[in-house]
Design a protein around this motif. Structure first.
Motif, PDB file in Angstrom:
ATOM      1  N   THR A 179      44.396  43.770  38.015  1.00 30.06           N
ATOM      2  CA  THR A 179      45.592  43.643  38.464  1.00 30.06           C
ATOM      3  C   THR A 179      45.648  42.334  39.257  1.00 30.06           C
ATOM      4  OG1 THR A 179      46.972  45.184  36.862  1.00 30.06           O
ATOM      5  CG2 THR A 179      48.188  42.881  38.094  1.00 30.06           C
ATOM      6  N   VAL A 180      45.633  40.991  38.650  1.00 28.95           N
ATOM      7  CA  VAL A 180      44.826  39.801  39.290  1.00 28.95           C
ATOM      8  C   VAL A 180      46.283  38.962  40.025  1.00 28.95           C
ATOM      9  CG1 VAL A 180      43.643  37.877  39.992  1.00 28.95           C
ATOM     10  CG2 VAL A 180      42.875  40.062  38.966  1.00 28.95           C
ATOM     11  N   THR A 181      46.465  38.500  41.118  1.00 31.03           N
ATOM     12  CA  THR A 181      47.256  37.506  41.342  1.00 31.03           C
ATOM     13  C   THR A 181      46.657  36.524  41.570  1.00 31.03           C
ATOM     14  OG1 THR A 181      49.740  36.601  42.185  1.00 31.03           O
ATOM     15  CG2 THR A 181      48.323  38.354  43.090  1.00 31.03           C
ATOM     16  N   TYR A 182      47.457  35.316  41.263  1.00 36.83           N
ATOM     17  CA  TYR A 182      46.112  33.840  41.972  1.00 36.83           C
ATOM     18  C   TYR A 182      47.226  32.457  43.253  1.00 36.83           C
ATOM     19  CZ  TYR A 182      43.513  29.972  42.161  1.00 36.83           C
ATOM     20  OH  TYR A 182      42.654  28.468  42.863  1.00 36.83           O
ATOM     21  N   HIS A 183      46.744  32.295  43.997  1.00 38.28           N
ATOM     22  CA  HIS A 183      47.335  32.263  45.439  1.00 38.28           C
ATOM     23  C   HIS A 183      47.150  30.340  45.082  1.00 38.28           C
ATOM     24  CE1 HIS A 183      47.733  30.144  49.250  1.00 38.28           C
ATOM     25  NE2 HIS A 183      46.717  29.954  49.692  1.00 38.28           N
ATOM     26  N   ASP A 184      47.837  29.781  45.094  1.00 37.22           N
ATOM     27  CA  ASP A 184      47.411  28.548  44.811  1.00 37.22           C
ATOM     28  C   ASP A 184      47.548  27.888  46.480  1.00 37.22           C
ATOM     29  OD1 ASP A 184      47.948  27.483  42.061  1.00 37.22           O
ATOM     30  OD2 ASP A 184      50.159  28.786  42.672  1.00 37.22           O
ATOM     31  N   LYS A 198      45.986  24.115  39.194  1.00 39.26           N
ATOM     32  CA  LYS A 198      47.359  25.254  38.837  1.00 39.26           C
ATOM     33  C   LYS A 198      47.294  25.844  37.675  1.00 39.26           C
ATOM     34  CE  LYS A 198      51.445  26.982  39.208  1.00 39.26           C
ATOM     35  NZ  LYS A 198      52.160  27.747  39.781  1.00 39.26           N
ATOM     36  N   GLN A 199      47.172  25.299  36.747  1.00 39.12           N
ATOM     37  CA  GLN A 199      46.973  25.708  35.364  1.00 39.12           C
ATOM     38  C   GLN A 199      45.200  26.112  34.991  1.00 39.12           C
ATOM     39  OE1 GLN A 199      49.713  27.822  33.919  1.00 39.12           O
ATOM     40  NE2 GLN A 199      50.713  26.196  34.953  1.00 39.12           N
ATOM     41  N   GLN A 200      44.229  25.643  35.619  1.00 35.40           N
ATOM     42  CA  GLN A 200      43.104  25.092  35.257  1.00 35.40           C
ATOM     43  C   GLN A 200      42.290  26.911  35.510  1.00 35.40           C
ATOM     44  OE1 GLN A 200      44.671  23.285  37.571  1.00 35.40           O
ATOM     45  NE2 GLN A 200      43.324  21.217  36.537  1.00 35.40           N
ATOM     46  N   PRO A 201      42.992  27.904  37.267  1.00 36.59           N
ATOM     47  CA  PRO A 201      42.249  28.409  37.000  1.00 36.59           C
ATOM     48  C   PRO A 201      42.776  29.672  36.195  1.00 36.59           C
ATOM     49  CG  PRO A 201      43.553  27.763  39.180  1.00 36.59           C
ATOM     50  CD  PRO A 201      43.194  26.721  38.200  1.00 36.59           C
ATOM     51  N   ARG A 202      44.300  29.761  36.115  1.00 37.69           N
ATOM     52  CA  ARG A 202      44.816  31.090  35.228  1.00 37.69           C
ATOM     53  C   ARG A 202      44.231  30.699  33.771  1.00 37.69           C
ATOM     54  NH1 ARG A 202      47.713  28.965  39.548  1.00 37.69           N
ATOM     55  NH2 ARG A 202      49.630  30.735  40.560  1.00 37.69           N
ATOM     56  N   LYS A 203      43.521  29.706  33.234  1.00 36.81           N
ATOM     57  CA  LYS A 203      42.944  29.709  32.094  1.00 36.81           C
ATOM     58  C   LYS A 203      42.337  29.896  32.228  1.00 36.81           C
ATOM     59  CE  LYS A 203      45.103  25.360  30.113  1.00 36.81           C
ATOM     60  NZ  LYS A 203      45.266  24.300  29.818  1.00 36.81           N
ATOM     61  N   GLU A 248      52.302  36.874  38.233  1.00 34.73           N
ATOM     62  CA  GLU A 248      52.349  36.129  39.033  1.00 34.73           C
ATOM     63  C   GLU A 248      52.977  36.451  40.296  1.00 34.73           C
ATOM     64  OE1 GLU A 248      51.445  32.760  39.307  1.00 34.73           O
ATOM     65  OE2 GLU A 248      50.553  32.711  37.520  1.00 34.73           O
ATOM     66  N   MET A 249      52.652  36.056  41.399  1.00 32.26           N
ATOM     67  CA  MET A 249      53.565  36.535  42.859  1.00 32.26           C
ATOM     68  C   MET A 249      54.493  35.420  42.937  1.00 32.26           C
ATOM     69  SD  MET A 249      51.279  35.357  45.951  1.00 32.26           S
ATOM     70  CE  MET A 249      49.265  35.237  45.407  1.00 32.26           C
ATOM     71  N   ALA A 286      54.929  42.053  46.265  1.00 31.81           N
ATOM     72  CA  ALA A 286      55.282  41.893  45.097  1.00 31.81           C
ATOM     73  C   ALA A 286      55.157  42.289  43.959  1.00 31.81           C
ATOM     74  CB  ALA A 286      56.970  41.681  45.955  1.00 31.81           C
ATOM     75  N   SER A 287      54.497  41.714  43.729  1.00 29.32           N
ATOM     76  CA  SER A 287      53.455  41.253  42.398  1.00 29.32           C
ATOM     77  C   SER A 287      53.013  41.863  41.603  1.00 29.32           C
ATOM     78  CB  SER A 287      52.451  39.801  42.100  1.00 29.32           C
ATOM     79  OG  SER A 287      51.268  40.827  43.479  1.00 29.32           O
ATOM     80  N   GLY A 288      53.053  43.292  42.808  1.00 28.63           N
ATOM     81  CA  GLY A 288      51.836  44.992  41.986  1.00 28.63           C
ATOM     82  C   GLY A 288      50.195  45.068  41.384  1.00 28.63           C
ATOM     83  N   ALA A 289      50.567  43.597  42.101  1.00 31.58           N
ATOM     84  CA  ALA A 289      49.040  43.546  41.488  1.00 31.58           C
ATOM     85  C   ALA A 289      47.697  43.849  42.733  1.00 31.58           C
ATOM     86  CB  ALA A 289      47.964  41.938  41.824  1.00 31.58           C
ATOM     87  N   ASP A 290      46.505  44.395  41.923  1.00 28.72           N
ATOM     88  CA  ASP A 290      45.709  45.129  43.177  1.00 28.72           C
ATOM     89  C   ASP A 290      44.170  44.433  43.979  1.00 28.72           C
ATOM     90  OD1 ASP A 290      43.450  45.234  40.966  1.00 28.72           O
ATOM     91  OD2 ASP A 290      44.442  46.364  40.037  1.00 28.72           O
ATOM     92  N   THR A 291      44.899  42.760  42.590  1.00 27.81           N
ATOM     93  CA  THR A 291      43.678  41.946  43.614  1.00 27.81           C
ATOM     94  C   THR A 291      44.289  40.355  44.108  1.00 27.81           C
ATOM     95  OG1 THR A 291      41.889  43.299  42.472  1.00 27.81           O
ATOM     96  CG2 THR A 291      41.293  41.215  43.004  1.00 27.81           C
TER      97      THR A 291
END
Length: 258
Positions: A138-143, A154-159, A171-172, A206-211
């Motif tokens: 489970t991945v969350t992304y830092h901008d 913003k959306q490019q890495p998420r896509k 999302e965190m 808080a996001s619950g992500a492990d990565t």
């Protein structure tokens, strides 16, 4: 007689931090670009983009370093780098540096128009969505600030991350908030920087992500250091490493003593 080149020729600006601390990000970048149909070269004469000097007000040094980068990369169709901050220096600030020098301004603008952050280039220029990678986690992304605010990333890495098999993207809170690195900011204001990094860690947890994934190694080194000090098991990778399937290596900061 040589045949015409059919693939876009990319000059990879690998960045100082990647070169010194995390070469795997550079290798991942080359793999992603080649998979997308590009020919990639890594010029040996490239230097620092000059961002630290520019941010510290040493414009003479920043211009000297910018001239070297411009000369080194002028022959390429595109300049691509795995860092929003470094590429915003080339794309946004190089023309500013030479605003009173018509000859170098023309060359700076030409390079700026052909310069892109890695994931932005893959999505916005090449329209690449098919990836050959998987990640179980489970991945969350830092901008990162420069990529988000100066380059509109913003959306490019998420896509791209959504295309990775087995990966769950969450999302965190306050994903767009600065982590406290800010280049020389973390050196000039260490107490403030540490508090910002601690808040970022709280949001990741808080996001619950492990990565955690991100597009700027400076931010990721800062956050991973704070995660380690606070005893968090969250793993940290550059987004290029995840997209290229290069996550069998130790995560950023893993095994280091802080």
């Amino acid at each position: 007689m040589t045949s015409p080149r059919t693939k876009p020729l990319i000059g990879l600006l690998h960045t100082c931090l990647v070169d010194f601390y995390r070469p795997s990000i550079g290798f991942a970048s080359v793999q992603l670009l080649e998979q997308a149909g590009c020919e990639v070269q890594v010029p040996g004469l490239q230097t620092c983009c000059g961002q630290p000097a520019f941010n510290s007000g040493n414009l003479a040094q920043a211009r000297a370093m910018a001239r070297q980068v411009i000369k080194t990369f002028e022959a390429f169709d595109y300049v691509v780098g795995p860092s929003g901050s470094c590429m915003s220096q080339v794309k946004v600030h190089y023309p500013q540096l030479f605003s009173d020098d018509p000859q170098w301004l023309k060359r700076a603008k030409s390079l700026a128009e052909r310069s892109f952050e890695l994931v932005s280039f893959l999505i916005d220029v090449l329209n690449t969505t098919a990836l050959q990678s998987s990640y179980q986690g489970t991945v969350t992304y830092h901008d990162s600030c420069s990529g988000l605010r100066e380059l509109g990333i913003k959306q490019q890495p998420r896509k791209q991350l959504e295309q990775v098999q087995g990966l769950k993207l969450v999302e965190m809170p306050e994903a767009e908030t600065c982590c406290g690195f800010g280049g020389t900011f973390c050196v000039k204001y260490p107490e403030i920087s540490a508090r910002m990094a601690s808040q970022k860690v709280s949001n990741i947890q808080a996001s619950g992500a492990d990565t955690l994934a991100g597009g700027d190694l400076g931010c990721l080194l800062n956050i991973s250091g704070r995660l380690t000090r606070l005893g968090s098991p969250v793993r940290v990778f550059h987004v290029a490493e995840v997209l290229a399937g290069m996550t069998q290596i130790p995560a950023i900061g893993e095994g280091e003593v802080h």
